[in-house]
Scaffold this motif. Structure first.
Motif, PDB file in Angstrom:
ATOM      1  N   THR A   6       0.795  -1.232   0.000  1.00 51.06           N
ATOM      2  CA  THR A   6       0.000   0.000   0.000  1.00 51.06           C
ATOM      3  C   THR A   6       0.827   1.281   0.000  1.00 51.06           C
ATOM      4  OG1 THR A   6      -0.165   0.038   2.427  1.00 51.06           O
ATOM      5  CG2 THR A   6      -1.934  -1.094   1.216  1.00 51.06           C
ATOM      6  N   HIS A   7       2.153   1.172   0.141  1.00 50.55           N
ATOM      7  CA  HIS A   7       2.922   2.423   0.235  1.00 50.55           C
ATOM      8  C   HIS A   7       4.380   2.212  -0.168  1.00 50.55           C
ATOM      9  CE1 HIS A   7       3.157   6.519   2.338  1.00 50.55           C
ATOM     10  NE2 HIS A   7       4.401   6.292   1.961  1.00 50.55           N
ATOM     11  N   VAL A  37       0.829   0.528  -4.623  1.00 46.23           N
ATOM     12  CA  VAL A  37       0.426   1.927  -4.726  1.00 46.23           C
ATOM     13  C   VAL A  37       1.689   2.769  -4.546  1.00 46.23           C
ATOM     14  CG1 VAL A  37      -1.034   3.785  -3.852  1.00 46.23           C
ATOM     15  CG2 VAL A  37      -1.891   1.430  -3.869  1.00 46.23           C
ATOM     16  N   HIS A 157      -0.352   6.158   7.601  1.00 43.09           N
ATOM     17  CA  HIS A 157       0.774   5.408   7.055  1.00 43.09           C
ATOM     18  C   HIS A 157       1.901   5.326   8.073  1.00 43.09           C
ATOM     19  CE1 HIS A 157       4.724   5.918   5.180  1.00 43.09           C
ATOM     20  NE2 HIS A 157       4.639   7.206   5.351  1.00 43.09           N
ATOM     21  N   GLY A 177      -1.348   1.617   8.220  1.00 48.69           N
ATOM     22  CA  GLY A 177      -0.285   1.008   7.433  1.00 48.69           C
ATOM     23  C   GLY A 177       0.836   0.575   8.356  1.00 48.69           C
ATOM     24  N   LEU A 203      -3.084  -2.820   7.224  1.00 49.61           N
ATOM     25  CA  LEU A 203      -2.574  -2.887   5.853  1.00 49.61           C
ATOM     26  C   LEU A 203      -1.067  -3.100   5.896  1.00 49.61           C
ATOM     27  CD1 LEU A 203      -4.412   0.277   4.460  1.00 49.61           C
ATOM     28  CD2 LEU A 203      -5.024  -2.100   3.980  1.00 49.61           C
ATOM     29  N   GLU A 205       2.693  -2.331   4.289  1.00 49.20           N
ATOM     30  CA  GLU A 205       3.401  -1.335   3.491  1.00 49.20           C
ATOM     31  C   GLU A 205       4.890  -1.445   3.772  1.00 49.20           C
ATOM     32  OE1 GLU A 205       1.984   2.519   5.264  1.00 49.20           O
ATOM     33  OE2 GLU A 205       4.058   2.661   5.926  1.00 49.20           O
ATOM     34  N   ASN A 249      -4.874  -7.715   1.936  1.00 47.52           N
ATOM     35  CA  ASN A 249      -5.158  -7.474   0.515  1.00 47.52           C
ATOM     36  C   ASN A 249      -6.627  -7.056   0.357  1.00 47.52           C
ATOM     37  OD1 ASN A 249      -5.963  -7.952  -2.276  1.00 47.52           O
ATOM     38  ND2 ASN A 249      -3.979  -8.946  -2.566  1.00 47.52           N
ATOM     39  N   ALA A 252      -7.097  -3.534   1.636  1.00 44.39           N
ATOM     40  CA  ALA A 252      -6.545  -2.531   0.724  1.00 44.39           C
ATOM     41  C   ALA A 252      -7.480  -2.325  -0.466  1.00 44.39           C
ATOM     42  CB  ALA A 252      -5.162  -2.954   0.245  1.00 44.39           C
ATOM     43  N   PHE A 256      -9.121   1.355  -1.305  1.00 44.27           N
ATOM     44  CA  PHE A 256      -8.766   1.964  -2.593  1.00 44.27           C
ATOM     45  C   PHE A 256      -9.840   1.719  -3.663  1.00 44.27           C
ATOM     46  CE2 PHE A 256      -4.254   1.366  -0.978  1.00 44.27           C
ATOM     47  CZ  PHE A 256      -4.052   2.715  -0.738  1.00 44.27           C
TER      48      PHE A 256
END
Ligand code: NI
Length: 260
Positions: A6-7, A37, A157, A177, A203, A205, A249, A252, A256
């Motif tokens: 995710t990041h 992402v 995040h 995150g 999530l 990342e 997953n 996320a 998104f």
């Protein structure tokens, strides 16, 4: 399911020599990554993120300006962000935006102003926000409440605050995150927070090229190291690594709005 990253910042110059090879391998049929992402931090980073998203099917972009880079932002830059967030279907979020009081450059006032403006932008384009918050816990929460950030939701995040603070973000419907820091020896506070946060708000990342997890701490990071983070969360939650990968997953894709 494969891993949803995710990041990451693959526009970073540390990937100049092997970016194409890395992304093709990781996202290929035998690679371990499902989606990446790529997160804009500066305006240039936003443009580069859009270019990566255009080039690779499985790369999406978040566009927004990091608190350390808002000093030179102008109204016409905001216009550019708006246009691209509206027009480009591969833009999935506004970020990374937020507050960084560890480096108070630019000043708190300037950081606050642009955090507020970028939350407003996210609400206008109806996309979630990706929040960077360092040593600025209370102001981050106050601004997010005051600006009703929960209308769009999003991700905190590289979550690094306490379990108590996690409650505030959870009440606003935000996701967390979790990155390489969870594998560090001094991660006690973060481990407590991850124990507390429900699995449907977590999530994965990396923040590549930064924050490589153990055993690669200090080296250049890339998304394949996410497995070390997934393993650590599995251990904390008492579930399998596969369950962590699948659930994060699914989470996320929800935030998104990337439905299979
Ligand atoms: Ni980042």
């Amino acid at each position: 399911m494969k891993i949803f990253e995710t990041h990451a910042h693959y526009d970073d110059e540390s990937f100049d020599k092997d970016r194409e090879y890395l992304l093709t391998e990781m996202l290929g049929d035998s690679g371990m990554i499902d989606v990446i992402v790529n997160i804009g931090a500066s305006l240039k980073g936003c443009k580069d993120s859009l270019a990566l998203a255009a080039k690779y099917d499985k790369v999406y972009a978040a566009i927004g300006v990091h608190p350390s880079d808002v000093g030179a932002l102008t109204a016409s830059d905001m216009e550019w962000l708006y246009e691209n967030a509206v027009k480009n279907p591969k833009v999935v979020a506004v970020g990374e935006i937020g507050l960084d009081y560890h480096y108070q450059s630019p000043s708190k006032d300037i950081q606050n102003k642009w955090f507020i403006e970028q939350i407003a932008l996210a609400k206008k384009v109806k996309k979630p926000i990706i929040v960077h918050s360092r040593d600025a816990c209370q102001d981050t929460i106050d601004i997010m409440k005051q600006e009703n950030a929960s209308a769009v939701g999003g991700i905190v995040h590289c979550y690094s605050y306490t379990k108590e603070t996690a409650k505030d973000f959870l009440n606003m419907g935000f996701y967390f995150g979790i990155g390489g820091v969870i594998t560090f020896k001094n991660a006690k506070k973060l481990i407590e927070a991850v124990e507390y946060i429900p699995m449907d708000k977590l999530l994965l990342e990396t923040d590549s090229p930064y924050l490589a997890p153990e055993p690669y701490r200090g080296k250049r990071n890339d998304s394949t190291n996410i497995s070390f983070i997934a393993e650590k969360i599995a251990q904390i939650k008492g579930i399998s690594t596969t369950q962590v990968i699948d659930k994060t997953n699914e989470n996320a894709r929800k935030i998104f709005q990337l439905i299979r």
